[in-house]
Design an enzyme around this catalytic site. Structure first.
Site, PDB file in Angstrom:
ATOM      1  CG  ASP A  50      -1.980  -1.071   1.119  1.00  0.00           C
ATOM      2  OD1 ASP A  50      -2.181  -1.608   0.005  1.00  0.00           O
ATOM      3  OD2 ASP A  50      -2.590  -1.392   2.148  1.00  0.00           O
ATOM      4  CD  GLU A 243      -8.758  -4.095  -0.007  1.00  0.00           C
ATOM      5  OE1 GLU A 243      -9.189  -3.993   1.155  1.00  0.00           O
ATOM      6  OE2 GLU A 243      -7.949  -4.970  -0.347  1.00  0.00           O
TER       7      GLU A 243
END
Ligand SMILES: *[C@@H]1O[C@H](CO)[C@@H](O)[C@H](O)[C@H]1NC(C)=O
Ligand SMILES: *[C@@H]1O[C@H](CO)[C@@H](O)[C@H](O)[C@H]1NC(C)=O
Ligand SMILES: *[C@@H]1O[C@H](CO)[C@@H](O)[C@H](O)[C@H]1NC(C)=O
Ligand SMILES: *[C@@H]1O[C@H](CO)[C@@H](O)[C@H](O)[C@H]1NC(C)=O
Ligand SMILES: *[C@@H]1O[C@H](CO)[C@@H](O)[C@H](O)[C@H]1NC(C)=O
Length: 366
Positions: A50, A243
């Site tokens: 991420d 997401e």
């Protein structure tokens, strides 16, 4: 590492926003990529999960999941990347989830202040919060943790819609030229929401009336629900696997990026069906508050999303993406697994590709 926590088998430890349940892959046309080819990932040899990248004073700063949110710097996207420290000096002040190693940070700057939005949560559960820390420098050493921006699952404000049906992780903040700012968040459950932030960028514009826009949702569950799922851990309607939203701007469009499919807990012997692993999708809008539509005209909130980058050659399950502009060119960056090396969470690598815009749609370049 896999931990059995009763409800789920979870990829924890250095966990990110991954859901991590064991999902039975099942054929589902929606999940099959239309035989697209993608250019190879530009490699950095840098482990990350991420990633959030900014360019400040001719130096690239990379923030990612890790103890106290890890910071690396490099002279170029390709690296070499050097670990220089962490955002937080201690655990997040928010008493929830994985406080020691907050997930999915996104860093933005405004008027000489850097804002690091991060999440604390527990894999598979939506008892989560988005927090924010600020600093006058993008590097380590002077960050102040301001704690909660929003929270879901439990705690003050979590009973208000949409916090009562969403998961407050994967924050990303968009600052407009006119000074207004919006934060996207969300993972699984009801998908991606966007709320206006206050002028301080430290709280929602309104704590009682969030004025949230529902921007993206995957109506089709990627598998059956866990029999023990409830409204906080698991999802009784099954995993709705999108997401990691991020909004970029390239005149005249705002682009809402997100990751769809299974990010983590990847087992070489039981991979998700082809196309059900992580991939990078986008929709665009001339209004930052949406609605966002994909290339085929589908609203992202109805399951739309044009795939911009997916598995190819040894690159597997790219996602957790962002966009950074360098000398006028937008670069899409993300984490991926090198299929011929390792599929384990901690071996995910930073990859990137320049973007070309064709009729206003981003196309990844070699
Ligand atoms: C993708 O390619 C395979 C093999 O060539 C083919 O069987 C399949 O129908 C193609 N799928 C799509 C969505 O075009
Ligand atoms: C969420 O909260 C709203 C009020 O803000 C309420 O109308 C709605 O029923 C709640 N949903 C759930 C699932 O609790
Ligand atoms: C800035 O522009 C956005 C989108 O056009 C708008 O929603 C917002 O109200 C504007 N903010 C200000 C301070 O004018
Ligand atoms: C809960 O939120 C409300 C509304 O923002 C605020 O007025 C109140 O002080 C908060 N309470 C606690 C305990 O933080
Ligand atoms: C994957 O790893 C192999 C073996 O180290 C290497 O040759 C290849 O370039 C790598 N590819 C990517 C996209 O990381």
């Amino acid at each position: 590492m896999l931990l059995r926590l009763g409800l789920f088998s979870l990829a924890l430890v250095t966990s990110s926003h991954c859901f991590g349940t064991h999902i039975e892959p099942r054929p589902n046309l929606l999940w099959i990529n239309a035989n697209q080819t993608f250019p190879p990932s530009r490699q950095t040899h840098q482990h990350t999960h991420d990633p959030s990248i900014i360019l400040a004073h001719d130096t690239f700063y990379l923030y990612n999941v890790g103890e106290h949110i890890v910071i690396h710097t490099a002279p170029s996207l390709a690296g070499p990347w050097t670990r220089v420290g962490t955002v937080l000096d201690a655990n997040s002040v928010i008493p929830k989830g994985d406080r020691a190693a907050p997930w999915a940070p996104t860093v933005v700057s405004l008027d000489g202040t850097y804002y690091c939005y991060y999440s604390v949560s527990k894999a598979g559960c939506r008892d989560s919060a988005v927090g924010v820390a600020t600093s006058k420098s993008p590097g380590p050493g002077s960050w102040v943790d301001h704690g909660i921006v929003i929270q879901t699952g439990t705690g003050n404000g979590s009973e208000i819609a949409p916090y009562n049906v969403s998961n407050a992780i994967d924050p990303a903040t968009l600052i407009l030229a006119n000074g207004s700012s919006f934060m996207t968040f969300g993972s699984y459950w009801t998908g991606i929401y966007q709320i206006p932030l206050s002028k301080t960028l430290l709280s929602p514009a309104s704590t009682t009336h969030p004025a949230a826009q529902h921007l993206a949702y995957e109506p089709k569950a990627q598998g059956p629900p866990n029999p023990q799922a409830d409204s906080i851990c698991g999802d009784p309607t099954g995993p709705h696997a999108i997401e990691g939203a991020y909004t970029s701007y390239r005149d005249p469009y705002y682009y809402l990026w997100f990751s769809r499919g299974r990010c983590c807990d990847l087992d070489r012997g039981a991979l998700p069906a082809e196309g059900a692993e992580y991939s990078i999708r986008v929709g665009r809008s001339e209004d930052p508050q949406g609605p966002y539509f994909d290339k085929a005209g589908h609203d992202l909130v109805d399951g739309g999303g044009t795939i911009i980058y997916g598995s190819n050659a040894q690159t597997y399950a790219p996602g957790g993406q962002g966009v950074v502009q360098v000398d006028g060119t937008d670069y899409l960056y993300y984490h991926y697994q090198n299929k011929s090396v390792s599929l384990s969470f901690s071996d995910a690598l930073l990859g990137f590709n320049p973007l070309k815009y064709v009729n206003g749609w981003p196309v990844a370049q070699a």
